[in-house]
Design an enzyme around this catalytic site. Sequence first.
Site, PDB file in Angstrom:
ATOM      1  N   GLU A  31      -0.560 -16.932   9.594  1.00 19.26           N
ATOM      2  CA  GLU A  31      -1.913 -16.392   9.641  1.00 19.26           C
ATOM      3  C   GLU A  31      -2.005 -15.229   8.682  1.00 19.26           C
ATOM      4  O   GLU A  31      -1.164 -14.340   8.700  1.00 19.26           O
ATOM      5  CB  GLU A  31      -2.241 -15.929  11.059  1.00 19.26           C
ATOM      6  CG  GLU A  31      -3.707 -15.612  11.230  1.00 19.26           C
ATOM      7  CD  GLU A  31      -4.031 -15.351  12.697  1.00 19.26           C
ATOM      8  OE1 GLU A  31      -5.038 -15.899  13.164  1.00 19.26           O
ATOM      9  OE2 GLU A  31      -3.278 -14.614  13.339  1.00 19.26           O
ATOM     10  N   ASP A 142      -1.157 -10.298  -5.449  1.00 17.38           N
ATOM     11  CA  ASP A 142      -0.745 -10.034  -4.069  1.00 17.38           C
ATOM     12  C   ASP A 142       0.704 -10.453  -3.855  1.00 17.38           C
ATOM     13  O   ASP A 142       1.045 -11.113  -2.866  1.00 17.38           O
ATOM     14  CB  ASP A 142      -1.695 -10.757  -3.102  1.00 17.38           C
ATOM     15  CG  ASP A 142      -1.689 -10.131  -1.708  1.00 17.38           C
ATOM     16  OD1 ASP A 142      -1.180  -8.988  -1.559  1.00 17.38           O
ATOM     17  OD2 ASP A 142      -2.176 -10.768  -0.764  1.00 17.38           O
TER      18      ASP A 142
END
Length: 432
Positions: A31, A142
């Site tokens: 998640e 990222d």
Amino acid sequence: SPCEVEEEIDVLYQNVPEISSHFTILEKIGEGAFSSVFLARLKHYPEVSEMFALKHILPTTHPARIENELRCLLKLGGQDNVMGVKLCLRNKDNVVIVMDYFPHEKFQEVLSLMSTDEARDYMRNLLIALKRIHQYKVIHRDVKPSNFLYNRQKKQYALVDFGLASGNFLIDRDGEKIGRKNASPKSCTAPSSSNAACVPLSPSKANINQSNRVNPSLNKGSVSIPLPSLPKRQPSFAVPSCSAKAFLERSGLCDCLGKPQICSLCVARKNQLAPRAGTAGFRAPEVLLKSPVQDTAVDIWSAGTIFLSVLSARYPFFRAQDDLGYLAQIISVVGSAACVDAAKSFGKALTLSESLPALDLRTTCLKLRSTQMSARLGPSDTGHQLSDLVHSWSNISQEAFHLLGRMLDPNPGTRITAEEALKHPYFTECGL
Ligand code: ADP
Ligand code: MG
């Protein structure tokens, strides 16, 4: 809880009915801020044992973000440690990206157990992935351990999560993103057309109304202040007959420099526009200092931060409240002079309350690592293993720390590239 996950899986089947005609979802495996990832098998081919990862992108995600992610996976993925894509399913605003399932470890859990050879393999493979995407001038933006999957047993690696990537063949969302209303009050102001330095105030200060805003130079520790926008002062600025206000306006200097309040001139200025996508603790100095020009070097900085964790067995390495806090921590590692010079290289003047030397990376990392290793392994049953590991780390090549320093160069213009890093003696010595 298992019930919640089951419900989530049901909702996904409903939202994207095509999933249930091809796949059986087994469990939830990940998640992130923009997605949930599920483990699945093919429904009608029980003989196929391969498993798949289904990344359900939250419906509120900007379509450009989804498109960019798919473009990256399609164009760059499937080789050189970059995750590929098998299939994409969509129903209205629900998008599911189907990838090969990549079993992986939790970075925190293997960190202190890594041998020196393993650490080198890990870094080499991360750089191979970055070299691949940087060849296409794609910035991942990222890079962090949860986006670089590591299968320790198989020695396999996969760079994932291109949701924040930017590059030539991708859609530019910056204007749209930075223009968002909630993005502006955090920042001190500067002319958007200029390269005047402007550093966001800490979030706690963000709500203070403008006239009461505290000049960032009064913050404790390391700070930077709004500064001249023009590369060189032109002679006309020195003409004494022009008013102080006109002088300041033209030169881009603020008269609140070093004072406890931001002057009206600065308050009236527009925000410096600069991308800042990414994750706290992995942002490069040029991102923290809002350099409008950013390139693939930002990923190398993030990879350098991972390297710092690998060498020190400390994760996360940087931990702070806000951008200035992170900047202060970076300065305490690489030294103030290097940061001031780096800032200057991209047109920002950085003023610090004190000057700090660069840390000796070897001493710092090995000290931290030995504490972590003994805490993790314990002296009793694994004593043998521990002493081997401690021994290997105390003999680690100095080249590791040289490369670390080159990746953590605060100046993006001189920072080592992925291609250069792979040719560094750290990877090439000893006939490797
Ligand atoms: P987000 O954009 O939400 O961060 P990611 O693509 O990073 O999404 O995926 C979130 C997590 O899901 C990853 O950190 C990883 O643990 C897991 N994951 C993603 N892709 C795969 C895959 N192909 N195989 C196994 N796990 C995966
Ligand atoms: Mg992620």
